[in-house]
Design an enzyme around this catalytic site. Structure first.
Site, PDB file in Angstrom:
ATOM      1  N   ASP A  75      48.357  35.418  31.508  1.00  0.00           N
ATOM      2  CA  ASP A  75      47.441  36.122  30.610  1.00  0.00           C
ATOM      3  C   ASP A  75      46.458  36.946  31.432  1.00  0.00           C
ATOM      4  O   ASP A  75      45.437  36.443  31.908  1.00  0.00           O
ATOM      5  CB  ASP A  75      46.682  35.124  29.732  1.00  0.00           C
ATOM      6  N   HIS A 112      38.932  38.397  31.008  1.00  0.00           N
ATOM      7  CA  HIS A 112      38.746  37.222  31.861  1.00  0.00           C
ATOM      8  C   HIS A 112      38.556  37.565  33.338  1.00  0.00           C
ATOM      9  O   HIS A 112      38.403  36.653  34.156  1.00  0.00           O
ATOM     10  CB  HIS A 112      39.950  36.288  31.695  1.00  0.00           C
ATOM     11  N   ILE A 117      34.886  35.684  30.610  1.00  0.00           N
ATOM     12  CA  ILE A 117      34.938  34.336  30.071  1.00  0.00           C
ATOM     13  C   ILE A 117      36.221  33.639  30.505  1.00  0.00           C
ATOM     14  O   ILE A 117      37.212  34.285  30.886  1.00  0.00           O
ATOM     15  CB  ILE A 117      34.831  34.333  28.529  1.00  0.00           C
ATOM     16  N   GLY A 160      40.639  30.595  26.661  1.00  0.00           N
ATOM     17  CA  GLY A 160      40.570  29.462  25.741  1.00  0.00           C
ATOM     18  C   GLY A 160      41.635  28.425  26.042  1.00  0.00           C
ATOM     19  O   GLY A 160      41.391  27.213  25.952  1.00  0.00           O
TER      20      GLY A 160
END
Length: 291
Positions: A194, A199, A214, A217
């Site tokens: 990903d 990110h 961030i 998840g």
């Protein structure tokens, strides 16, 4: 292209074959923070090919990020295409029909199994399912995920009927564990496939409304599975039959995640929070153990 209901429930993908090996298994474990202490022989088992173990939630990345070709829509049915720029991951469940091997060749097929309309200005919830099969055609894993499509409400589907979240016990947790994340953890985890710049790229993060990149998840999700391995099953990954959770807030690399766990026989409930920011980042978690 909007969501067409009930046509979307007939949409699926053609089978896609993929292969993974021990390098992929170890990279995932490193991505969720295992192996930080090379002298910790318990964690070393997940990041070293000698006696290698597989973290159950690795199923979320081992199939890779490739997309399966959609099947032709049945006669008269209209293909649906939600606005992916306004889509966020809501929930994730991994169900293992048997423990994951350290390598192998598998086939996946995906389809939409639910579509729920929250209203024109309130978005929509789509539930998708991906099934892994081995070379004999036997089920290995079922992955079920929900997405909140913020711009796709008002398509005329049912408002009710979506799966209810697992209730968190009201008593104090039976166990709590603090798991620190590293400042560079998202940069490592993204190598699982990903590579969304949210990110890794500070400018992309700012455009999305965050002060800095961030953590994925699904990385936080994997960390909650790590907590169950560490605190409940003494690192016996074969005991985990399923692991599911709802995403509720972002984690920033460098945060310390506190995972609260409730034990009720083979059912482990959990939530995760970042105490420094007073944020609950994972809700309604549930792990089912093999007995």
């Amino acid at each position: 292209m909007p969501i067409y209901y009930p046509d979307i429930l007939d949409q699926g993908t053609k089978p896609r074959t993929f292969r993974y090996g021990d390098k992929d298994v170890m990279l995932y474990a490193l991505g969720i923070g295992l192996g930080a202490d090379p002298m910790n022989e318990t964690e070393l088992a997940f990041v070293y090919e000698k006696g290698l173990k597989v973290v159950p939630t690795a199923a979320t990345v081992l199939a890779g990020r490739g997309t399966s070709e959609p099947l032709p829509t049945p006669g008269g049915h209209r293909p649906s295409m939600p606005n992916y720029l306004m889509l966020v991951h809501g929930e994730q469940k991994v169900e293992l029909h048997r423990p994951l091997p350290t390598e192998g060749t598998f086939t996946t097929e995906s389809r939409t199994i639910g579509a729920y309309d929250k209203g024109k200005d309130k978005g929509a919830v789509l539930v998708s399912q991906t099934i892994w099969r081995d070379e004999k055609g036997e089920k290995v894993a079922t992955l079920t995920g929900s997405s909140f499509c913020r711009a796709d409400g008002g398509f005329g589907g049912p408002a009710e009927g979506a799966p209810e979240p697992h209730p968190t016990p009201t008593r104090a947790p039976d166990k709590s564990v603090d798991i620190a994340t590293r400042e560079d953890q998202a940069l490592l985890y993204r190598l699982n496939g990903d590579r969304n710049p949210l990110h890794s790229d500070p400018e992309s993060a700012k455009r999305s409304g965050f002060p800095r990149p961030i953590l994925h998840g699904l990385c936080t999700y994997g960390i909650t599975c790590r907590a169950v391995l560490q605190e409940i099953v003494d690192w016996d990954s074969d005991r985990i039959a399923s692991h599911e959770a709802r995403f509720s807030a972002p984690v920033f690399p460098g945060d310390t995640i506190t995972v609260d766990l409730w034990v009720d026989g083979p059912v482990i409930s959990f939530e995760a929070r970042v105490k420094e920011r007073g944020a609950t980042v994972i809700k309604n978690g549930k792990t089912v153990l093999r007995t």
